[in-house]
Design a protein around this motif. Structure first.
Motif, PDB file in Angstrom:
ATOM      1  N   THR A 217       0.618  -1.013  -0.303  1.00 12.53           N
ATOM      2  CA  THR A 217       0.430  -0.324  -0.205  1.00 12.53           C
ATOM      3  C   THR A 217       0.925   1.160   0.084  1.00 12.53           C
ATOM      4  O   THR A 217       1.812   0.807  -0.076  1.00 12.53           O
TER       5      THR A 217
ATOM      6  N   GLY B  20      -2.395   5.946   2.767  1.00 10.98           N
ATOM      7  CA  GLY B  20      -3.583   5.217   3.479  1.00 10.98           C
ATOM      8  C   GLY B  20      -4.575   5.355   4.292  1.00 10.98           C
ATOM      9  O   GLY B  20      -4.139   6.005   5.200  1.00 10.98           O
TER      10      GLY B  20
ATOM     11  N   CYS C 105      -6.676   3.907   6.462  1.00 16.48           N
ATOM     12  CA  CYS C 105      -7.615   2.214   5.901  1.00 16.48           C
ATOM     13  C   CYS C 105      -9.177   2.236   6.837  1.00 16.48           C
ATOM     14  O   CYS C 105     -10.011   3.298   7.914  1.00 16.48           O
TER      15      CYS C 105
ATOM     16  N   ALA D  51      -4.439  -5.856   7.244  1.00 14.37           N
ATOM     17  CA  ALA D  51      -4.562  -4.504   7.329  1.00 14.37           C
ATOM     18  C   ALA D  51      -3.301  -3.298   8.625  1.00 14.37           C
ATOM     19  O   ALA D  51      -2.338  -3.281   8.320  1.00 14.37           O
TER      20      ALA D  51
ATOM     21  N   CYS E 169      -1.279  -1.492   6.479  1.00 10.59           N
ATOM     22  CA  CYS E 169      -1.676   0.061   6.489  1.00 10.59           C
ATOM     23  C   CYS E 169      -0.843   0.822   7.286  1.00 10.59           C
ATOM     24  O   CYS E 169      -0.064   0.181   7.945  1.00 10.59           O
TER      25      CYS E 169
ATOM     26  N   ALA F  12      -1.749   6.363   9.382  1.00 10.67           N
ATOM     27  CA  ALA F  12      -3.283   6.103   8.686  1.00 10.67           C
ATOM     28  C   ALA F  12      -3.427   5.428  10.624  1.00 10.67           C
ATOM     29  O   ALA F  12      -2.880   5.171  11.673  1.00 10.67           O
TER      30      ALA F  12
ATOM     31  N   TYR G 103     -11.334  -5.111   5.724  1.00  8.85           N
ATOM     32  CA  TYR G 103     -10.356  -3.820   5.685  1.00  8.85           C
ATOM     33  C   TYR G 103     -10.415  -3.463   3.882  1.00  8.85           C
ATOM     34  O   TYR G 103     -10.237  -3.465   2.808  1.00  8.85           O
TER      35      TYR G 103
ATOM     36  N   SER H  53      -8.192   0.018   1.368  1.00  6.83           N
ATOM     37  CA  SER H  53      -7.701   1.297   0.768  1.00  6.83           C
ATOM     38  C   SER H  53      -7.457   2.252   0.008  1.00  6.83           C
ATOM     39  O   SER H  53      -8.096   1.172  -0.995  1.00  6.83           O
TER      40      SER H  53
END
Length: 283
Positions: free
Chosen positions: A7, A11, A13, A22, A26, A30, A44, A46
């Motif tokens: 990601t 991002g 979440c 995640a 993530c 975030a 999850y 994104s």
């Protein structure tokens, strides 16, 4: 084409993907996942993942539009583009799209590439269905655009058809997709390769494959490339070849490269005892 499944740094979440992923993917900036994120049923989502899907739609659209447009224009204008010209168009459009979108979605634009990466655990299986859906959508939209632009007598089928037997076409598609994925694995997933040349290497491979396999099978190497025009023109002859052979060839190519690679050690460590390299340096 590149292996770029992480990601981005900005991002957000929310919910779509398993929270176990995640926590791993993530970004630190975030908000932390909610308490419910510890249950297996939680999902999850994104914003970077949606950006990847958009990149796959746009990339596949422009790739199919440019390549198939070369085919249609060639058929409508006394083959003025020619086979070398069509091959160059396919190679160049793949190259420029890898450089422009590879850092966003990995520049797959091909279900075969997505599946092959997933089988090697370089791409999450949960993202495979949406990636493939977006690739087929982009291809279908591109084929539809060409159908609108070239109507009536100018309307030509820009899809892929076997020129010989189905077995010949199947084996050819398997081999050229194997070759393509072997190159992709080398330049896009091996950190010892020169990453800046990935687009050039992949585009050149596509160009070569189209040059010699185009008259035999259309040199699809890509189920989405064959599905889009087939859906728009309702021509499904031999379509199963282009749905089955490329994923098998790509998966085999990725796994064979993994066996050839055998190590992730830096290149300088592997070549310490390579006498031919030392000798070349002295000459």
């Amino acid at each position: 084409m590149a292996d770029n499944s992480g990601t981005g740094s900005n991002g957000v979440c929310v919910t779509f993907k398993d929270c176990e992923d995640a926590i791993q993917n993530c970004p630190s900036s975030a908000p932390p996942p909610p308490p419910s994120c510890h249950t297996k049923d939680s999902v999850y989502f994104s914003v970077p993942f949606m950006q990847k899907l958009m990149a796959e739609i746009l990339g596949t659209y422009f790739m199919i539009f440019a390549g198939c447009a070369a085919v249609v224009v060639n058929l409508n204008n006394e083959k003025i583009v020619s086979l070398p010209g069509i091959s160059i168009v396919w190679g160049l459009v793949v190259m420029v799209l890898v450089y422009s979108l590879g850092h966003i979605s990995g520049a797959h634009f091909n279900p075969s590439v997505t599946i092959a990466h997933a089988t090697c655990k370089r791409f999450p299986w949960k993202q495979v269905p949406p990636y493939i859906l977006c690739q087929v959508l982009g291809s279908t939209l591109a084929a539809g655009t060409l159908r609108l632009l070239f109507q009536e007598k100018q309307d030509q089928f820009a899809g892929t058809l076997p020129a010989g037997s189905n077995i010949q076409a199947f084996v050819m598609e398997f081999i050229i997709t194997f070759y393509l994925m072997f190159v992709i694995s080398g330049v896009a997933t091996d950190n010892r390769a020169i990453g800046e040349l990935a687009g050039l290497a992949v585009g050149s491979t596509v160009l070569l494959n189209v040059m010699f396999a185009g008259p035999i099978t259309g040199a699809s190497m890509n189920p989405a490339r064959s599905l889009g025009p087939a859906i728009v023109s309702s021509q499904y002859k031999g379509l199963w070849i282009y749905i089955v052979a490329p994923p098998l060839g790509a998966t085999a190519g990725a796994w064979v490269y993994n066996m050839v690679r055998y190590t992730d050690k830096p290149l300088r460590e592997i070549t310490k005892s390579a006498s031919f390299l030392k000798g070349a340096g002295r000459s």
